[in-house]
Design a protein around this motif. Sequence first.
Motif, PDB file in Angstrom:
ATOM      1  N   SER A   1     -16.948  -7.240   0.429  1.00  0.00           N
ATOM      2  CA  SER A   1     -16.480  -7.670   1.745  1.00  0.00           C
ATOM      3  C   SER A   1     -16.273  -6.498   2.696  1.00  0.00           C
ATOM      4  N   GLY A   2     -16.289  -5.290   2.161  1.00  0.00           N
ATOM      5  CA  GLY A   2     -16.050  -4.112   2.992  1.00  0.00           C
ATOM      6  C   GLY A   2     -14.608  -3.642   2.954  1.00  0.00           C
ATOM      7  N   LYS A   3     -13.858  -4.045   1.922  1.00  0.00           N
ATOM      8  CA  LYS A   3     -12.453  -3.640   1.816  1.00  0.00           C
ATOM      9  C   LYS A   3     -12.306  -2.121   1.754  1.00  0.00           C
ATOM     10  N   SER A   4     -13.001  -1.524   0.798  1.00  0.00           N
ATOM     11  CA  SER A   4     -12.865  -0.081   0.606  1.00  0.00           C
ATOM     12  C   SER A   4     -13.340   0.683   1.832  1.00  0.00           C
ATOM     13  N   SER A   5     -14.420   0.216   2.447  1.00  0.00           N
ATOM     14  CA  SER A   5     -14.915   0.867   3.666  1.00  0.00           C
ATOM     15  C   SER A   5     -13.903   0.753   4.797  1.00  0.00           C
ATOM     16  N   ALA A   6     -13.269  -0.399   4.894  1.00  0.00           N
ATOM     17  CA  ALA A   6     -12.236  -0.583   5.920  1.00  0.00           C
ATOM     18  C   ALA A   6     -11.064   0.357   5.675  1.00  0.00           C
ATOM     19  N   GLY A   7     -10.669   0.507   4.409  1.00  0.00           N
ATOM     20  CA  GLY A   7      -9.584   1.434   4.079  1.00  0.00           C
ATOM     21  C   GLY A   7      -9.935   2.860   4.437  1.00  0.00           C
TER      22      GLY A   7
ATOM     23  N   VAL B   1      -3.510   0.180   0.903  1.00  0.00           N
ATOM     24  CA  VAL B   1      -3.662  -0.184  -0.506  1.00  0.00           C
ATOM     25  C   VAL B   1      -4.932  -1.009  -0.665  1.00  0.00           C
ATOM     26  N   ASP B   2      -5.837  -0.535  -1.505  1.00  0.00           N
ATOM     27  CA  ASP B   2      -7.055  -1.293  -1.832  1.00  0.00           C
ATOM     28  C   ASP B   2      -6.818  -2.066  -3.123  1.00  0.00           C
TER      29      ASP B   2
ATOM     30  N   SER C   1       2.461  -0.325   6.054  1.00  0.00           N
ATOM     31  CA  SER C   1       1.651  -0.449   4.849  1.00  0.00           C
ATOM     32  C   SER C   1       0.661  -1.588   5.039  1.00  0.00           C
ATOM     33  N   LEU C   2      -0.607  -1.297   4.811  1.00  0.00           N
ATOM     34  CA  LEU C   2      -1.673  -2.288   4.954  1.00  0.00           C
ATOM     35  C   LEU C   2      -2.293  -2.542   3.586  1.00  0.00           C
ATOM     36  N   ILE C   3      -2.223  -3.788   3.134  1.00  0.00           N
ATOM     37  CA  ILE C   3      -2.751  -4.162   1.819  1.00  0.00           C
ATOM     38  C   ILE C   3      -4.034  -4.947   2.036  1.00  0.00           C
ATOM     39  N   LEU C   4      -5.141  -4.420   1.530  1.00  0.00           N
ATOM     40  CA  LEU C   4      -6.458  -5.026   1.723  1.00  0.00           C
ATOM     41  C   LEU C   4      -6.740  -6.061   0.645  1.00  0.00           C
TER      42      LEU C   4
ATOM     43  N   GLY D   1     -19.212   0.952  -3.066  1.00  0.00           N
ATOM     44  CA  GLY D   1     -20.353   0.618  -3.913  1.00  0.00           C
ATOM     45  C   GLY D   1     -20.019   0.530  -5.387  1.00  0.00           C
ATOM     46  N   ILE D   2     -18.767   0.777  -5.740  1.00  0.00           N
ATOM     47  CA  ILE D   2     -18.314   0.680  -7.133  1.00  0.00           C
ATOM     48  C   ILE D   2     -17.224  -0.380  -7.202  1.00  0.00           C
ATOM     49  N   LYS D   3     -17.296  -1.232  -8.208  1.00  0.00           N
ATOM     50  CA  LYS D   3     -16.338  -2.322  -8.323  1.00  0.00           C
ATOM     51  C   LYS D   3     -14.919  -1.783  -8.467  1.00  0.00           C
ATOM     52  N   THR D   4     -14.023  -2.253  -7.595  1.00  0.00           N
ATOM     53  CA  THR D   4     -12.616  -1.871  -7.658  1.00  0.00           C
ATOM     54  C   THR D   4     -11.932  -2.708  -8.735  1.00  0.00           C
ATOM     55  N   THR D   5     -11.392  -2.061  -9.762  1.00  0.00           N
ATOM     56  CA  THR D   5     -10.796  -2.787 -10.887  1.00  0.00           C
ATOM     57  C   THR D   5      -9.279  -2.747 -10.902  1.00  0.00           C
ATOM     58  N   SER D   6      -8.697  -1.865 -10.110  1.00  0.00           N
ATOM     59  CA  SER D   6      -7.229  -1.813 -10.049  1.00  0.00           C
ATOM     60  C   SER D   6      -6.827  -1.371  -8.643  1.00  0.00           C
ATOM     61  N   SER D   7      -5.602  -1.666  -8.284  1.00  0.00           N
ATOM     62  CA  SER D   7      -5.121  -1.320  -6.953  1.00  0.00           C
ATOM     63  C   SER D   7      -4.800   0.170  -6.869  1.00  0.00           C
ATOM     64  N   SER D   8      -5.083   0.758  -5.706  1.00  0.00           N
ATOM     65  CA  SER D   8      -4.768   2.160  -5.479  1.00  0.00           C
ATOM     66  C   SER D   8      -4.398   2.338  -4.009  1.00  0.00           C
ATOM     67  N   ALA D   9      -3.693   3.427  -3.706  1.00  0.00           N
ATOM     68  CA  ALA D   9      -3.164   3.617  -2.358  1.00  0.00           C
ATOM     69  C   ALA D   9      -3.537   4.980  -1.802  1.00  0.00           C
ATOM     70  N   GLY D  10      -3.653   5.045  -0.482  1.00  0.00           N
ATOM     71  CA  GLY D  10      -3.855   6.293   0.237  1.00  0.00           C
ATOM     72  C   GLY D  10      -2.924   6.341   1.434  1.00  0.00           C
ATOM     73  N   HIS D  11      -2.646   7.542   1.947  1.00  0.00           N
ATOM     74  CA  HIS D  11      -1.670   7.690   3.021  1.00  0.00           C
ATOM     75  C   HIS D  11      -2.209   8.630   4.084  1.00  0.00           C
ATOM     76  N   ALA D  12      -1.833   8.377   5.362  1.00  0.00           N
ATOM     77  CA  ALA D  12      -2.230   9.257   6.451  1.00  0.00           C
ATOM     78  C   ALA D  12      -1.269   9.094   7.613  1.00  0.00           C
ATOM     79  N   GLU D  13      -1.192  10.127   8.461  1.00  0.00           N
ATOM     80  CA  GLU D  13      -0.479  10.045   9.732  1.00  0.00           C
ATOM     81  C   GLU D  13      -1.499   9.700  10.808  1.00  0.00           C
ATOM     82  N   ILE D  14      -1.308   8.559  11.476  1.00  0.00           N
ATOM     83  CA  ILE D  14      -2.293   8.075  12.445  1.00  0.00           C
ATOM     84  C   ILE D  14      -1.594   7.822  13.767  1.00  0.00           C
ATOM     85  N   SER D  15      -1.933   8.611  14.767  1.00  0.00           N
ATOM     86  CA  SER D  15      -1.375   8.449  16.115  1.00  0.00           C
ATOM     87  C   SER D  15       0.151   8.342  16.093  1.00  0.00           C
ATOM     88  N   GLY D  16       0.775   9.215  15.307  1.00  0.00           N
ATOM     89  CA  GLY D  16       2.225   9.237  15.230  1.00  0.00           C
ATOM     90  C   GLY D  16       2.823   8.213  14.300  1.00  0.00           C
TER      91      GLY D  16
END
Length: 428
Positions: free
Chosen positions: A262-268, A301-302, A253-256, A280-295
């Motif tokens: 700063s490029g948080k959302s782009s990095a996510g 979490v942004d 789990s990576l928490i930005l 380009g839109i102000k992040t007002t609350s934390s949200s999460a996304g999930h993926a399988e990456i190289s096994g």
Amino acid sequence: MDTLSNGLEPTLSGLVLLLLGKKQSGKSSAGNAILNRRAFHQKTSRSCRENGTVFGLQVTVVDTPGWLSPSTTPHKVSREICRGLTFCHPGPHAILLVLPTCSTFGLEEWSAMEAQFRQLETSIWQHTMILFTHGDQLGGLSIQDYIRQQGGSLQWLLERCQNRYQVMSSHSAESQAQVMELFQKIQRMAEAPKHPRVVQYRAQIPMSRDVSMRGEQRWNMKEMNGRQHMASRWPPSSIGVASGRTGWNPDISLILLGRRKSGKSSAGNMILNREQFQRGIKTTSSSAGHAEISGRSVTVVDTPGWSLFGLANPEQVRKGILQSPSLCPTGSRKTFLLVIPVDSFKEKDRRAIETNLSVLGDEVWRCTMVLFTFGEELRGSTVEKYIKNKGEPLRWVLERCGCHYHVCDTQKKDKEQVNQLLGLVEKM
């Protein structure tokens, strides 16, 4: 040496010690002092192993070549350090990281050390002790005052080693007692309980549906520390040059965290390889996304970004940061990515980082890596040069993070830079 009447307990029948350190740190002299004879030459070019009987114990000491800076250390030195580890089969009882008290330990020294530790392809901290050499050059300064004067890099290194250290002087009259102290500390280290701390924390902190956000945040931080403790264990009975992972492969789990723009959302989005978070839109609350990456099973979490100019609601930012660990899967290995764009960085930026990360407690720094975004702005220069140019404020942040950092270009869809980032996270 004669066996001392107040010496070691019979539970420790032998010792295998591995000496690591930079060039001219006093490694070979320390090895000679431990074995009480001239076993090693002063200019070590190849790893070598010597045995002896000390205080009634069978002692094996492995000396290795010293490293230089990350860019100037020859590859053969790294190869010899790995070879030295094979002399310790099935594993050293203690890795003695030799630091001379006559020189400083800062960001450059940390980088040089970390570069060599990565070559070993395994976590070593569970069995590492700092061996301060040239203790007689401290004069009237106590070792505790010396450590305080050295600053964040050395203090963080000692924390990684669980504050285990021993001082050795150049006077032979003092060395026998210092070697005895060293052996006693190694015995205590070997006998320390190795149970994962997460078990203890679960027994102490009951979870319930009505747990408060702050309480849940504390639970997640303690769980994270316990998981990382368990992931970094290094049982001497199973060690090897390429032992790598222990076989326990938790979700990541990576928490930005970072300021606005700063490029948080782009990095996510770059990590997940999709447009998970709105840019380009102000992040007002934390949200999460999930993926399988190289096994790997990876959750990102942004969080809301703070502002240096009052454009963000401070309470909203703190609430989002506190909530972020609870959005991670239970049992996942949580790492905070402190997102810093490659542009200006001043004291006000440092203060903002310190203020906003403080809501997660002091332990957050142990699990934080700096992620430099907009790496294309380096324009062919190195990130090390950028760090040097930004001076003390940025060095302070990096030292608190144990000098863990990575550079990315969020404009490029490059799987390799994501894999490099995840590899560094796994080695923290």
